[in-house]
Design an enzyme around this catalytic site. Structure first.
Site, short mmCIF file in Angstrom:
data_model
loop_
_atom_site.label_atom_id
_atom_site.label_comp_id
_atom_site.label_asym_id
_atom_site.label_seq_id
_atom_site.Cartn_x
_atom_site.Cartn_y
_atom_site.Cartn_z
N TYR A 99 10.59 27.17 98.05
CA TYR A 99 10.31 25.73 98.15
C TYR A 99 11.53 24.93 97.68
O TYR A 99 11.98 23.99 98.35
CB TYR A 99 9.07 25.35 97.33
CG TYR A 99 8.97 23.87 97.05
CD1 TYR A 99 8.78 22.96 98.09
CD2 TYR A 99 9.11 23.36 95.75
CE1 TYR A 99 8.73 21.59 97.85
CE2 TYR A 99 9.04 22.00 95.50
CZ TYR A 99 8.85 21.12 96.55
OH TYR A 99 8.81 19.77 96.31
N SER A 140 10.43 10.88 91.27
CA SER A 140 9.82 10.90 92.59
C SER A 140 8.39 10.37 92.59
O SER A 140 7.65 10.53 91.62
CB SER A 140 9.82 12.35 93.10
OG SER A 140 8.96 12.49 94.19
N LYS A 178 17.65 5.22 100.16
CA LYS A 178 18.16 6.60 100.12
C LYS A 178 17.87 7.33 101.44
O LYS A 178 16.75 7.29 101.94
CB LYS A 178 17.48 7.34 98.97
CG LYS A 178 17.77 8.83 98.88
CD LYS A 178 17.17 9.42 97.61
CE LYS A 178 17.41 10.90 97.47
NZ LYS A 178 16.51 11.75 98.26
N HIS A 215 18.89 14.53 102.25
CA HIS A 215 17.74 15.11 101.55
C HIS A 215 18.01 16.59 101.28
O HIS A 215 17.11 17.44 101.35
CB HIS A 215 16.48 14.95 102.43
CG HIS A 215 15.22 14.71 101.67
ND1 HIS A 215 14.67 13.47 101.49
CD2 HIS A 215 14.38 15.55 101.03
CE1 HIS A 215 13.55 13.55 100.80
NE2 HIS A 215 13.35 14.81 100.49
C1 FMN Z 1 12.49 20.63 95.63
C2 FMN Z 1 13.00 19.29 96.09
C3 FMN Z 1 12.14 18.21 96.10
C4 FMN Z 1 12.61 16.96 96.52
N1 FMN Z 1 11.76 15.89 96.47
C5 FMN Z 1 12.24 14.66 96.78
C6 FMN Z 1 11.41 13.52 96.63
O1 FMN Z 1 10.26 13.63 96.22
N2 FMN Z 1 11.94 12.31 96.94
C7 FMN Z 1 13.23 12.16 97.40
O2 FMN Z 1 13.67 11.04 97.67
N3 FMN Z 1 14.03 13.23 97.54
C8 FMN Z 1 13.58 14.46 97.22
N4 FMN Z 1 14.41 15.54 97.33
C9 FMN Z 1 15.79 15.35 97.78
C10 FMN Z 1 16.74 15.06 96.61
O3 FMN Z 1 16.54 13.79 96.08
C11 FMN Z 1 18.20 15.15 97.06
O4 FMN Z 1 18.39 14.32 98.19
C12 FMN Z 1 18.63 16.55 97.40
O5 FMN Z 1 18.03 17.50 96.54
C13 FMN Z 1 20.14 16.67 97.29
O6 FMN Z 1 20.60 17.88 97.75
P1 FMN Z 1 20.95 19.13 96.79
O7 FMN Z 1 19.66 19.65 96.30
O8 FMN Z 1 21.62 20.03 97.73
O9 FMN Z 1 21.82 18.62 95.69
C14 FMN Z 1 13.95 16.81 96.95
C15 FMN Z 1 14.80 17.91 96.93
C16 FMN Z 1 14.34 19.14 96.50
C17 FMN Z 1 15.30 20.30 96.48
#
Ligand code: FMN
Length: 376
Positions: free
Chosen positions: A27, A109, A249, A273
């Site tokens: 996940y 989040s 974002k 993301h």
């Molecule tokens: C497990 C997980 C859950 C995430 N949940 C959200 C979220 O709830 N809201 C959001 O804006 N981005 C979410 N993201 C995206 C992160 O904010 C971010 O854009 C992303 O993790 C950046 O990439 P990286 O993990 O390669 O550094 C999520 C990312 C991951 C890995």
């Protein structure tokens, strides 16, 4: 060997993989489709070279910067991530305490595993509330009012999830939110006893903003409910009711960036993301210079996706970002060694950034520009 401190993001990921049930690791680690988009973005970043310089007296190096009018001690913060307590019980609060200690923003989040009220307190006001549009938008607005009442100043509207991306690794493992431990995953949990027993004792993670008491107050979240109805009118409505800074974002198109600027956004966050939404989409590192050009030199542009090290942070600052956010590695660091792992990884990014500044002849991180990038 298991007591050795974490050295970097790769170390954190490998050690998290040993500790976490496959369901949870996949996940966090997974992305959309065949994960081509995520890998390509990392490849572009890896392919960039910092131009090293010499004899510049770099003894004093300033890593602090300004973000949305406030000082941050570092040019990188914590990206919003849902269900962080899956990495380890208490993860959201570890991140909040880190933000308070390091004086950096912490994205909380909508689907965090800890409530916005608790995180606001633990982060000592460093938390930014990240908002997902959902359904007809009425529940979304209710959530905004709640965040305002708690004291949140900065709102981050995530716009790159009109539908939740198709992530084969989640599908294979049967990952669902709200999260449940079921018989199907029994063996997976049984062979990762440290995580499983801790989660059993501390309670399986749930959606912190949508607990039973919240539901009575009308706060409900359905991950399968469409988020596709968000449009420019919704953005204008949100802008009208949110008095503080509004960050958008998940922007990858310069035309969208210019429109947001015109309609009153305070900052744009270039992000894919973490490659979780579309496999064959444009990469954020490639989009960043175009977005910067579209909004001019002074408009705040933030960046996340694929950043693993201090050198990565410096590269995107050089490409035009004012601020960077880290994602997955923070969760892996927590899974591997809980709060001390988080601190160890965080310190490694700081050290890498500081050394990279020394190597490129920079004494103030705010001066990072394409000058420090090798051109060919
Ligand atoms: C497990 C997980 C859950 C995430 N949940 C959200 C979220 O709830 N809201 C959001 O804006 N981005 C979410 N993201 C995206 C992160 O904010 C971010 O854009 C992303 O993790 C950046 O990439 P990286 O993990 O390669 O550094 C999520 C990312 C991951 C890995």
């Amino acid at each position: 060997m298991f007591n050795r401190p974490l050295t970097d993001a790769t170390d954190a990921r490998l050690r998290a993989q040993r500790v976490l049930p496959r369901l949870v690791f996949d996940y966090i680690d997974g992305a959309a489709g065949q994960e081509v988009g995520e890998v390509r973005n990392r490849d572009v970043l890896r392919g960039m070279a910092l131009q090293t310089r010499i004899l510049r007296d770099v003894q004093q190096r300033r890593l602090s910067t300004t973000v949305l009018g406030e000082t941050a001690d570092l040019p990188f913060g914590i990206a919003p991530m849902g269900m962080c307590n899956l990495a380890w019980p208490g993860a959201d609060l570890m991140l909040a305490r880190l933000a308070a200690r390091e004086n950096v923003p912490h994205g909380l989040s909508t689907v965090a595993s800890t409530s916005m009220e608790r995180v606001w307190e633990a982060s000592q006001g460093k938390a930014w509330f990240q908002l997902y549009y959902s359904g007809d938008g009425e529940g979304t607005i209710k959530l905004v009012e709640r965040a305002k009442a708690v004291g949140y100043r900065t709102l981050v509207l995530t716009v790159d999830v009109p539908e939740v991306g198709r992530r084969p690794r989640e599908l294979k493992q049967g990952f669902k939110m709200p999260f449940r431990m079921g018989p199907r995953t029994f063996t997976d949990f049984a062979v990762h006893p440290h995580w499983s027993l801790t989660s059993l004792v501390r309670g399986a993670p749930s959606l912190g903003n949508f607990g039973p008491a919240d539901q009575k107050r009308g706060f409900v979240f359905d991950r399968t409910e469409s988020r596709a109805g968000a449009d420019w009118d919704f953005f204008d409505r949100l802008r009208a009711i949110w008095p503080g800074p509004l960050v958008v974002k998940g922007v990858l198109d310069p035309r969208d960036a210019a429109e947001l600027q015109k309609r009153g956004a305070d900052a744009i966050q270039v992000s894919s993301h973490g490659g979780r939404q579309i496999d064959g989409g444009v990469g954020p590192v490639q989009a960043l210079p175009k977005v910067r050009k579209a909004v001019g030199p002074d408009f705040p542009v933030f960046f996340d996706s694929g950043l693993r090290s201090g050198e990565d942070v410096l590269k995107v600052l050089a490409l035009g970002a004012d601020y960077a956010f880290l994602g997955r590695p923070l969760q892996f660091a927590i899974a591997a060694r809980q709060e001390r792992g988080l601190t160890e990884y965080w310190e490694s990014v700081k050290a890498e950034l500081s050394i990279a500044m020394a190597m490129t002849g920079l004494t103030d991180v705010k001066d990072a520009s394409t000058d420090i990038l090798a051109t060919d």
